[in-house]
Design a protein around this motif. Structure first.
Motif, mmCIF file in Angstrom:
data_model
loop_
_atom_site.group_PDB
_atom_site.id
_atom_site.type_symbol
_atom_site.label_atom_id
_atom_site.label_comp_id
_atom_site.label_asym_id
_atom_site.label_seq_id
_atom_site.Cartn_x
_atom_site.Cartn_y
_atom_site.Cartn_z
ATOM 1 N N UNK A 19 0.831 -1.213 0.000
ATOM 2 C CA UNK A 19 0.000 0.000 0.000
ATOM 3 C C UNK A 19 0.860 1.256 0.000
ATOM 4 N N UNK A 20 1.965 1.241 0.751
ATOM 5 C CA UNK A 20 2.867 2.389 0.774
ATOM 6 C C UNK A 20 3.485 2.598 -0.608
ATOM 7 N N UNK A 21 3.922 1.516 -1.247
ATOM 8 C CA UNK A 21 4.519 1.627 -2.580
ATOM 9 C C UNK A 21 3.484 2.156 -3.582
ATOM 10 N N UNK A 22 2.272 1.642 -3.524
ATOM 11 C CA UNK A 22 1.225 2.125 -4.431
ATOM 12 C C UNK A 22 0.925 3.608 -4.188
ATOM 13 N N UNK A 23 0.920 4.017 -2.922
ATOM 14 C CA UNK A 23 0.678 5.426 -2.610
ATOM 15 C C UNK A 23 1.809 6.301 -3.156
ATOM 16 N N UNK A 24 3.044 5.837 -3.056
ATOM 17 C CA UNK A 24 4.167 6.595 -3.605
ATOM 18 C C UNK A 24 4.058 6.710 -5.127
ATOM 19 N N UNK A 25 3.595 5.649 -5.778
ATOM 20 C CA UNK A 25 3.389 5.706 -7.229
ATOM 21 C C UNK A 25 2.279 6.697 -7.567
ATOM 22 N N UNK A 26 1.193 6.676 -6.803
ATOM 23 C CA UNK A 26 0.096 7.629 -6.981
ATOM 24 C C UNK A 26 0.625 9.064 -6.905
ATOM 25 N N UNK A 27 1.437 9.337 -5.893
ATOM 26 C CA UNK A 27 1.969 10.685 -5.700
ATOM 27 C C UNK A 27 2.954 11.061 -6.797
ATOM 28 N N UNK A 28 3.716 10.075 -7.275
ATOM 29 C CA UNK A 28 4.647 10.365 -8.374
ATOM 30 C C UNK A 28 3.881 10.723 -9.639
ATOM 31 N N UNK A 29 2.795 10.023 -9.918
ATOM 32 C CA UNK A 29 1.966 10.339 -11.073
ATOM 33 C C UNK A 29 1.342 11.725 -10.930
ATOM 34 N N UNK A 30 0.954 12.059 -9.716
ATOM 35 C CA UNK A 30 0.380 13.379 -9.457
ATOM 36 C C UNK A 30 1.426 14.470 -9.675
ATOM 37 N N UNK A 31 2.656 14.237 -9.203
ATOM 38 C CA UNK A 31 3.732 15.211 -9.399
ATOM 39 C C UNK A 31 3.992 15.469 -10.883
ATOM 40 N N UNK A 32 3.936 14.418 -11.669
ATOM 41 C CA UNK A 32 4.197 14.568 -13.096
ATOM 42 C C UNK A 32 3.192 15.521 -13.727
ATOM 43 N N UNK A 33 1.957 15.491 -13.251
ATOM 44 C CA UNK A 33 0.935 16.364 -13.808
ATOM 45 C C UNK A 33 1.064 17.803 -13.303
ATOM 46 N N UNK A 34 1.312 17.966 -12.006
ATOM 47 C CA UNK A 34 1.363 19.337 -11.489
ATOM 48 C C UNK A 34 2.642 20.069 -11.884
ATOM 49 N N UNK A 35 3.677 19.321 -12.293
ATOM 50 C CA UNK A 35 4.930 19.949 -12.722
ATOM 51 C C UNK A 35 5.000 20.144 -14.239
ATOM 52 N N UNK A 36 3.888 19.946 -14.936
ATOM 53 C CA UNK A 36 3.918 19.947 -16.397
ATOM 54 C C UNK A 36 4.439 21.267 -16.967
ATOM 55 N N UNK A 37 3.967 22.380 -16.460
ATOM 56 C CA UNK A 37 4.404 23.677 -16.995
ATOM 57 C C UNK A 37 5.907 23.875 -16.803
ATOM 58 N N UNK A 38 6.413 23.513 -15.637
ATOM 59 C CA UNK A 38 7.857 23.622 -15.364
ATOM 60 C C UNK A 38 8.650 22.686 -16.265
ATOM 61 N N UNK A 39 8.154 21.466 -16.428
ATOM 62 C CA UNK A 39 8.871 20.473 -17.230
ATOM 63 C C UNK A 39 8.915 20.853 -18.706
ATOM 64 N N UNK A 40 7.891 21.536 -19.187
ATOM 65 C CA UNK A 40 7.904 21.959 -20.598
ATOM 66 C C UNK A 40 9.095 22.868 -20.898
#
Length: 299
Positions: free
Chosen positions: A61-82
């Motif tokens: 569950x902890x690993x899945x939660x970390x993956x969830x948060x990593x996927x979320x980070x990828x979306x919220x950092x989109x403007x910076x990453x561009x």
């Protein structure tokens, strides 16, 4: 616009995970963190600790939660990453927002179902951590200060890690395995110090490349180094508080402090480049492995 058929999605998600959530780093960290926290909590009650099916469920569950948060980070950092990371999967179209959100929804359903088998409390605590992550994403969109100021962002985002620690400890309490007391707070503080030592180490350097988000850019290299070393010292202090009554063997995990001590000396002596990351990563792994071994070897 990238058009993806349903049969393509699993392979695309798999490639995303391998690149942005390398299992040898994130899965290892999540498993060690969950095992160290659970085993130490049980050992402090005086009982023998042995991993059970519930142990592995918490760790997964902890690993899945970390993956969830990593996927979320990828979306919220989109403007910076561009601007600064144009090769990231979401920027290049190797993955889409819809695919990431679908995967996050699946993780939420699977994690909730697995933990409902443990207790309603465990399921709710996991959902609280995931929900806080979503709240943060909304807050960063609304607040440029949270988005752009590194130390403020850390202060606002770090509690999601605390909530995951509370999930592990709280599910043990709900199962009747441990009784909640001050030692639970000290254990959570120990894990926080271990993580924050690594977090500051990876964002502390004498020079900052263009677009880099460093704590040392706000604090200065020396003060950032002091904070980084201070978190390692805090982890040792928590261990002394918790395990000193068990005698010298109980403090064996403190030997891992030699790694951040050497890393601090090298960073301050060389005065160029970044923090020697093998020492920071080694401190996390060595501390958690030693805590698990200490609990597992207890008679």
């Amino acid at each position: 616009m990238t058009v993806v058929t349903l049969p393509q999605a699993p392979a695309r998600l798999g490639r995303f995970v391998l690149r942005m959530f390398p299992p040898h780093i994130y899965v290892t960290y999540g498993l060690l963190w969950a095992l160290a926290l659970e085993s130490s909590a049980v050992a402090l009650t005086g009982a023998a600790w042995r991993p059970s099916a519930a142990t592995w469920l918490r760790a997964v569950s902890v690993v899945l939660a970390l993956l969830f948060l990593r996927m979320l980070d990828e979306q919220k950092d989109l403007a910076y990453d561009r601007v600064h990371h144009p090769d990231r999967p979401l920027v290049t179209g190797a993955i889409t927002m819809a695919e990431l959100r679908g995967a996050m929804a699946a993780i939420t359903v699977v994690g909730t179902a697995l933990n409902a088998a443990l207790s309603p409390t465990a399921a709710l605590l996991l959902l609280a951590a995931l929900g806080y992550g979503l709240l943060l994403a909304a807050l960063e969109r609304l607040s440029p200060a949270v988005r752009d100021r590194q130390l403020l962002e850390l202060a606002v985002t770090y509690p999601v890690q605390v909530l995951l620690g509370i999930y592990v400890y709280g599910s043990l309490v709900a199962a009747g395995t441990v009784i909640a007391d001050w030692r639970g707070t000290a254990l959570l503080a120990l894990c926080a110090c271990v993580f924050l030592h690594f977090e500051f180490a990876r964002k502390t350097a004498w020079e900052a490349r263009p677009g880099a988000r460093l704590y040392s850019a706000d604090l200065g290299a020396r003060r950032s180094a002091v904070v980084t070393a201070g978190f390692a010292a805090g982890a040792v202090g928590c261990q002394v508080l918790l395990f000193a009554p068990a005698g010298p063997l109980g403090l064996s995990p403190c030997l891992a402090a030699a790694l951040p001590a050497w890393g601090t000396w090298r960073f301050l002596a060389v005065r160029r480049g970044g923090w020697p990351m093998p020492t920071a990563m080694g401190f996390v792994v060595a501390t958690y492995l030693a805590l698990v071994a200490r609990a597992a070897l207890r008679p």
